[in-house]
Scaffold this active site. Structure first.
Site: not given
Length: 345
Positions: A27, A31, A40, A77, A151
């Site tokens: 990652r 963010r 973003r 992702d 998921y």
């Protein structure tokens, strides 16, 4: 195989002694970077950012340009495949990934049908083509079939993924049907990424650690093994290094992952690299700083990073990384400190 100006990652994966310990962070594009948050906001949503190749390429390059990591990992992702299958991935604040159409089974049969990966997920390949260069390698990736299935069956992020685990014991054939489909798609997806320019692949098995050892072998590792075997049999990926990461794995599982064909095993922060090195003698090691160390003081970060580096046996190939993804509240200057420290080690 391409040689890069910064070839330290590929040298390490090949068992050669690099100029310095290579480092990249799970990652690493995301963010915690103000430039990411700005882009973003302009894109309007995470998925728009990930599905727009030039924007995804820009995000991929941001941390490498800022900190000098030894590789870029394509910004995407792990749930791109379920999204392409029509489950309509979405993200809700405080809840993580969810599916607007969570239907996977109907009347005890698999509802989903195979897709053409090269069409549905072309945007990932296009982003890799924009990033690929002769300076440093690009890492492509996918979630493991069991992680994707978790998921999908639970309809998104879920504590303990109890629906998936109960399905494993109540209707195992149904779960195997889903894993069969996902194994074919993940294999095609990874081949596509290498053909677009990825030089290394990582399989993220985020939720295998929830399983018992027999269930891990049957419902998780068996399918990872099939993917690696198929990659080794394909001319485009026969020599591509493969990193396997199972979160919360036991040391014995790392041995099994290596025996399944993984070039390197990525280790979370719960195990000593020295212990894993002893139990898995042939594997390249990746890891394994606790991501929380980046949230502490610079002195403690330095101590923790040196502890990781010092736990690698002399001469053992090692890629420095975190034991899991970087936290969104991480100070970018702490990342800079870490990268510089590893490179100077």
């Amino acid at each position: 195989m391409t040689t890069y100006k910064n070839n330290t990652l590929l040298d390490t994966l090949a068992g050669r002694r690099p100029a310095h310990t290579p480092v990249w962070l799970m990652r690493q594009a995301g963010r915690y970077l103000p430039e990411y948050r700005e882009l973003r906001e302009k894109a309007g949503s995470f998925l728009t950012l990930a599905k727009t190749p030039d924007l995804a390429a820009e995000v991929t390059l941001q941390p490498v340009e800022r900190f000098g990591m030894d590789a870029a990992i394509i910004f995407s992702d792990i749930l791109t495949i379920p999204d392409a299958l029509g489950m309509e991935l979405t993200f809700e604040t405080g809840r993580g990934p969810l599916f607007r159409r969570p239907e996977v089974f109907k009347h005890d049969r698999l509802l989903l049908r195979p897709i053409e990966v090269r069409e549905e997920l072309r945007y990932v390949a296009d982003a890799i083509r924009l990033v690929a260069n002769d300076s440093f390698p690009v890492i492509g990736f996918s979630g493991s079939p069991f992680t994707l299935a978790s998921y999908m069956v639970d309809g998104g992020a879920a504590k303990g993924f109890m629906q998936t685990r109960s399905l494993l014991y109540s209707r195992p054939k149904l779960l195997h049907d889903l894993l069969e489909l996902l194994t074919r798609l993940v294999t095609d997806y990874l081949i596509m990424q290498v053909e677009a320019g990825a030089a290394v692949l990582q399989i993220f098995d985020s939720w295998g650690g929830l399983l018992s050892t027999p269930a891990f072998e049957t419902f998780d590792l068996a399918y990872i093994r099939r993917i690696i075997s198929a990659l080794r049999d394909h001319p485009s990926t026969a020599e591509t290094p493969i990193i396997a990461f199972t979160r919360n794995a036991t040391i014995d599982w790392y041995r099994r992952l290596h025996e399944a064909g993984a070039t390197a095993v990525s280790i979370d922060w719960r195990h000593s690299l020295r212990e894993v090195a002893r139990e898995v003698p042939g594997a390249v090691l990746q890891g394994n700083l606790d991501p929380a160390a980046l949230l502490g003081s610079p002195d403690e970060l330095k101590r923790a990073a040196e502890e990781v580096l010092g736990s690698v046996p002399d001469g053992r190939p090692h890629i420095f990384n975190l034991g899991h993804g970087i936290d969104k509240s991480t100070d970018p200057e702490h990342v800079r400190l870490l990268i510089d420290l590893v490179h100077q080690h």
